[in-house]
Write a protein that holds these residues in place. Structure first.
Motif, PDB file in Angstrom:
ATOM      1  N   ASN A 211      28.555  -9.610 -43.982  1.00  0.00           N
ATOM      2  CA  ASN A 211      29.738  -9.743 -44.826  1.00  0.00           C
ATOM      3  C   ASN A 211      29.401 -10.175 -46.254  1.00  0.00           C
ATOM      4  O   ASN A 211      29.932  -9.614 -47.227  1.00  0.00           O
ATOM      5  N   SER A 214      28.061  -7.378 -48.243  1.00  0.00           N
ATOM      6  CA  SER A 214      29.144  -6.436 -48.571  1.00  0.00           C
ATOM      7  C   SER A 214      29.956  -6.927 -49.764  1.00  0.00           C
ATOM      8  O   SER A 214      30.315  -6.152 -50.660  1.00  0.00           O
ATOM      9  N   LEU A 215      30.228  -8.232 -49.780  1.00  0.00           N
ATOM     10  CA  LEU A 215      30.974  -8.813 -50.902  1.00  0.00           C
ATOM     11  C   LEU A 215      30.176  -8.702 -52.197  1.00  0.00           C
ATOM     12  O   LEU A 215      30.732  -8.395 -53.261  1.00  0.00           O
ATOM     13  N   ARG A 217      27.941  -6.472 -52.852  1.00  0.00           N
ATOM     14  CA  ARG A 217      27.924  -5.056 -53.250  1.00  0.00           C
ATOM     15  C   ARG A 217      29.215  -4.666 -53.958  1.00  0.00           C
ATOM     16  O   ARG A 217      29.202  -3.961 -54.975  1.00  0.00           O
ATOM     17  N   GLN A 218      30.353  -5.126 -53.409  1.00  0.00           N
ATOM     18  CA  GLN A 218      31.643  -4.832 -54.035  1.00  0.00           C
ATOM     19  C   GLN A 218      31.704  -5.389 -55.459  1.00  0.00           C
ATOM     20  O   GLN A 218      32.195  -4.729 -56.382  1.00  0.00           O
ATOM     21  N   ALA A 219      31.200  -6.622 -55.645  1.00  0.00           N
ATOM     22  CA  ALA A 219      31.215  -7.250 -56.966  1.00  0.00           C
ATOM     23  C   ALA A 219      30.348  -6.478 -57.953  1.00  0.00           C
ATOM     24  O   ALA A 219      30.735  -6.255 -59.109  1.00  0.00           O
ATOM     25  N   GLN A 221      29.416  -3.271 -57.693  1.00  0.00           N
ATOM     26  CA  GLN A 221      30.002  -1.948 -57.918  1.00  0.00           C
ATOM     27  C   GLN A 221      31.161  -2.042 -58.900  1.00  0.00           C
ATOM     28  O   GLN A 221      31.331  -1.191 -59.782  1.00  0.00           O
ATOM     29  N   SER A 222      31.964  -3.103 -58.754  1.00  0.00           N
ATOM     30  CA  SER A 222      33.087  -3.312 -59.669  1.00  0.00           C
ATOM     31  C   SER A 222      32.583  -3.523 -61.093  1.00  0.00           C
ATOM     32  O   SER A 222      33.142  -2.980 -62.053  1.00  0.00           O
ATOM     33  N   ASP A 225      31.454  -0.166 -62.445  1.00  0.00           N
ATOM     34  CA  ASP A 225      32.597   0.689 -62.783  1.00  0.00           C
ATOM     35  C   ASP A 225      33.251   0.250 -64.094  1.00  0.00           C
ATOM     36  O   ASP A 225      33.622   1.078 -64.935  1.00  0.00           O
TER      37      ASP A 225
END
Length: 238
Positions: A211, A214-215, A217-219, A221-222, A225
């Motif tokens: 988890n 994953s968090l 990675r999301q940060a 990726q954001s 972007d």
């Protein structure tokens, strides 16, 4: 005659005191065994505290501090044995200081204690702790060296526990170390987000249910972007 009587009284007093102390020690030793049997942490703490008052020893102090630590009473643990860096401390004492200082968000002090443990018995688990704390304190090069050692020495069956969710969970220690490697890569070169993302993907490939990775990675990726959108906005219109 009076001197003889006084001497007899003093001897009798010392004997009675010795007997009382011996009896109290036996009582609290039995009490300690019973509290352990019942799984009563507060009772165990009380018993060891009394035993240490009656017959002080470094071993009892370390044990008491360790019990506080395992019960998440970290301040009490450190109040029992202190926070100073001491190379002569027992492994248990150093471990208590390291864990409790980390839990109380004192990364620099915790790092000193983990360094002592690592010097005595280097292993992949301690390498992870050192790397994590060095990232927090800004020593990315030091963290990278510990991560390299940890990955090389982590076995497939080694697990590391995380608590950022309501329900604690375990992941592969190697995946946890690779996740730290990604953080170090990002810290060293924040313009190369793709490298950090690729490294996190390695960790998730080993443990898809990781988890925290994953968090992260999301940060990342954001962030990537947002950067891409900002660059696109800045492009001159033809």
């Amino acid at each position: 005659m009076k001197k003889i009587i006084l001497a007899v009284i003093l001897v009798a007093g010392f004997t009675a005191k010795a007997q009382t102390k011996s009896e109290l020690l036996k009582h609290y030793e039995a009490y300690y065994d019973q509290m352990r049997l019942q799984g009563d942490i507060n009772g165990v703490i009380s018993a060891i505290t009394h035993l240490n008052l009656l017959d002080p020893s470094k071993e009892r102090k370390d044990t008491l501090a360790y019990i506080y630590t395992t019960d998440n009473q970290h301040l009490q643990a450190l109040n029992t044995i202190g926070i100073e860096k001491n190379e002569s401390d027992s492994d248990l004492g150093v471990q208590v200081k390291a864990i409790s200082l980390k839990a109380l968000n004192q990364p620099k002090r915790a790092l000193e204690q983990f360094e002592i443990l690592y010097k005595r018995t280097p292993n992949a688990y301690l390498a992870y702790e050192l790397a994590d704390l060095k990232i927090q304190t800004g020593d990315n090069d030091g963290a990278a060296a510990n991560i390299e050692y940890g990955i090389a020495n982590a076995k497939d069956d080694m697990k590391y526990a995380f608590y950022e969710r309501q329900q604690p969970y375990e992941v592969s220690l190697k995946a946890a170390l690779i996740h730290l490697k990604a953080l170090v890569e990002f810290n060293k070169d924040q313009n190369n987000i793709d490298q950090a993302l690729a490294t996190i993907d390695e960790a998730l490939k080993i443990d898809p249910n990781f988890n925290l990775a994953s968090l992260s990675r999301q940060a990342l990726q954001s962030r990537k972007d947002k950067k891409a959108n900002a660059e696109a906005t800045e492009q001159p219109k033809e």
